[in-house]
Write a protein that holds these residues in place. Structure first.
Motif, PDB file in Angstrom:
ATOM      1  N   UNK A  15       0.654  -1.084  -0.331  1.00 19.14           N
ATOM      2  CA  UNK A  15      -0.152   0.198   0.126  1.00 19.14           C
ATOM      3  C   UNK A  15       0.754   1.165  -0.003  1.00 19.14           C
ATOM      4  N   UNK A  16       2.069   1.039  -0.197  1.00 15.87           N
ATOM      5  CA  UNK A  16       2.952   2.337  -0.181  1.00 15.87           C
ATOM      6  C   UNK A  16       2.312   3.486  -1.175  1.00 15.87           C
ATOM      7  N   UNK A  17       2.427   2.842  -2.536  1.00 13.21           N
ATOM      8  CA  UNK A  17       1.783   3.936  -3.268  1.00 13.21           C
ATOM      9  C   UNK A  17       0.482   4.639  -3.067  1.00 13.21           C
ATOM     10  N   UNK A  18      -0.459   3.867  -2.740  1.00 17.21           N
ATOM     11  CA  UNK A  18      -1.668   4.320  -2.270  1.00 17.21           C
ATOM     12  C   UNK A  18      -1.909   5.025  -1.108  1.00 17.21           C
ATOM     13  N   UNK A  19      -1.035   4.622  -0.116  1.00 19.41           N
ATOM     14  CA  UNK A  19      -0.835   5.678   1.014  1.00 19.41           C
ATOM     15  C   UNK A  19      -0.425   7.029   0.680  1.00 19.41           C
ATOM     16  N   UNK A  20       0.652   7.126  -0.040  1.00 20.05           N
ATOM     17  CA  UNK A  20       1.056   8.206  -0.631  1.00 20.05           C
ATOM     18  C   UNK A  20       0.076   9.110  -1.335  1.00 20.05           C
ATOM     19  N   UNK A  21      -0.663   8.419  -2.159  1.00 22.38           N
ATOM     20  CA  UNK A  21      -1.665   8.965  -3.149  1.00 22.38           C
ATOM     21  C   UNK A  21      -2.651   9.680  -2.139  1.00 22.38           C
ATOM     22  N   UNK A  47      -5.463  14.849   0.843  1.00 24.87           N
ATOM     23  CA  UNK A  47      -6.256  14.640   2.094  1.00 24.87           C
ATOM     24  C   UNK A  47      -7.423  15.377   1.963  1.00 24.87           C
ATOM     25  N   UNK A  48      -8.614  14.716   2.330  1.00 21.35           N
ATOM     26  CA  UNK A  48      -9.853  15.108   2.399  1.00 21.35           C
ATOM     27  C   UNK A  48     -10.026  16.522   3.154  1.00 21.35           C
ATOM     28  N   UNK A  49     -10.703  17.603   2.505  1.00 21.44           N
ATOM     29  CA  UNK A  49     -10.614  18.880   3.311  1.00 21.44           C
ATOM     30  C   UNK A  49     -11.208  18.833   4.419  1.00 21.44           C
ATOM     31  N   UNK A  50     -12.301  17.992   4.895  1.00 18.00           N
ATOM     32  CA  UNK A  50     -12.943  18.001   5.979  1.00 18.00           C
ATOM     33  C   UNK A  50     -11.915  17.328   6.886  1.00 18.00           C
ATOM     34  N   UNK A  51     -10.976  16.528   6.408  1.00 15.90           N
ATOM     35  CA  UNK A  51     -10.090  15.761   7.737  1.00 15.90           C
ATOM     36  C   UNK A  51      -8.930  16.928   8.071  1.00 15.90           C
ATOM     37  N   UNK A  52      -8.616  17.701   6.842  1.00 12.11           N
ATOM     38  CA  UNK A  52      -7.708  18.872   7.173  1.00 12.11           C
ATOM     39  C   UNK A  52      -8.046  20.115   8.209  1.00 12.11           C
ATOM     40  N   UNK A  53      -9.403  20.271   7.825  1.00 14.82           N
ATOM     41  CA  UNK A  53     -10.188  21.169   8.693  1.00 14.82           C
ATOM     42  C   UNK A  53     -10.408  20.850  10.060  1.00 14.82           C
ATOM     43  N   UNK A  54     -10.586  19.550  10.218  1.00 18.09           N
ATOM     44  CA  UNK A  54     -10.805  18.956  11.710  1.00 18.09           C
ATOM     45  C   UNK A  54      -9.425  19.137  12.542  1.00 18.09           C
ATOM     46  N   UNK A  55      -8.313  18.727  11.861  1.00 17.23           N
ATOM     47  CA  UNK A  55      -7.100  18.551  12.307  1.00 17.23           C
ATOM     48  C   UNK A  55      -6.677  20.103  12.797  1.00 17.23           C
ATOM     49  N   UNK A  57     -16.314  12.375   8.947  1.00 18.98           N
ATOM     50  CA  UNK A  57     -15.386  12.134   7.845  1.00 18.98           C
ATOM     51  C   UNK A  57     -14.165  11.595   8.343  1.00 18.98           C
ATOM     52  N   UNK A  58     -13.537  11.945   9.405  1.00 14.03           N
ATOM     53  CA  UNK A  58     -12.249  11.655  10.034  1.00 14.03           C
ATOM     54  C   UNK A  58     -12.616  10.099  10.350  1.00 14.03           C
ATOM     55  N   UNK A  59     -13.525   9.560  10.836  1.00 15.38           N
ATOM     56  CA  UNK A  59     -13.478   8.131  11.045  1.00 15.38           C
ATOM     57  C   UNK A  59     -13.722   7.520   9.537  1.00 15.38           C
ATOM     58  N   UNK A  60     -14.147   8.096   8.717  1.00 12.94           N
ATOM     59  CA  UNK A  60     -14.285   7.344   7.304  1.00 12.94           C
ATOM     60  C   UNK A  60     -12.728   7.353   6.796  1.00 12.94           C
ATOM     61  N   UNK A  61     -11.957   8.506   7.166  1.00  7.90           N
ATOM     62  CA  UNK A  61     -10.533   8.376   6.665  1.00  7.90           C
ATOM     63  C   UNK A  61      -9.692   7.548   7.297  1.00  7.90           C
ATOM     64  N   UNK A  62      -9.727   7.373   8.578  1.00  8.05           N
ATOM     65  CA  UNK A  62      -9.341   6.320   9.588  1.00  8.05           C
ATOM     66  C   UNK A  62      -9.471   5.008   8.903  1.00  8.05           C
ATOM     67  N   UNK A  63     -10.650   4.749   8.581  1.00  4.01           N
ATOM     68  CA  UNK A  63     -11.113   3.151   7.976  1.00  4.01           C
ATOM     69  C   UNK A  63     -10.471   2.983   6.809  1.00  4.01           C
TER      70      UNK A  63
END
Length: 170
Positions: A69-75, A80-88, A130-136
């Motif tokens: 999953x190296x390439x997919x993780x970097x991709x 990064x989803x805007x909702x996740x970046x905003x929540x961080x 959205x964060x929980x979805x990102x984590x999944x």
């Protein structure tokens, strides 16, 4: 000349992870302890309500990235989803970076928490759908190094393994 007292001391043991509700409570600007007078005199930045801005605490964590999953993780992290970046950002996390060591597959995350209520902010993070979805999505790319860890959302034990800071120079 009196010895200078440090305002922050590193933990004796690695602490629970970023999303862990059991993480230790950080200094609260409203609490009055013997250290707050020193902090108040050193840090003058404050909000309109008079609270002193927490000067920040650095965190470091590690986890293994599955080689397939190296390439997919970097991709996904390149977009990064805007909702996740905003929540961080809303949870008072700054200077957040993730590094990858291709030789070992280790991911190293580093960030600084600058808020007033760490536990409360991490609770807000966990409550965001959205964060929980990102984590999944991202948890599937990773292999926790913490015995018994299930995923990022479960909290205890933490998904990412906390690591001890042994040196810092500003």
């Amino acid at each position: 000349m009196a010895a200078r007292q440090s305002l922050w001391a590193p933990p004796k043991e690695a602490e629970p992870g970023l999303w862990n509700p059991g993480a230790p409570k950080l200094w609260s600007p409203r609490e009055r302890s013997q250290s707050t007078s020193t902090v108040s005199s050193v840090f003058s930045a404050s909000n309109a309500d008079g609270r002193i801005r927490y000067p920040g605490r650095r965190f470091g964590q590690i986890i293994k990235l599955k080689p397939e999953y190296i390439d997919k993780y970097k991709e996904v992290h390149a977009a990064i989803w805007p909702e996740v970046a905003k929540q961080i950002k809303e949870c008072n996390i700054q200077d957040y970076s993730i590094f990858h060591d291709p030789g070992t597959g280790i991911l190293f995350a580093s960030f600084k928490y600058v808020g007033y209520d760490y536990e409360g902010d991490m609770g807000k993070m966990r409550e965001n759908p959205k964060v929980r979805e990102w984590w999944k999505v991202t948890d599937g790319f990773q292999e926790s190094m913490v015995p018994g860890a299930k995923n990022s959302e479960s909290g205890e034990p933490s998904w990412w393994k906390p690591v001890e800071e042994v040196f810092y120079q500003a």
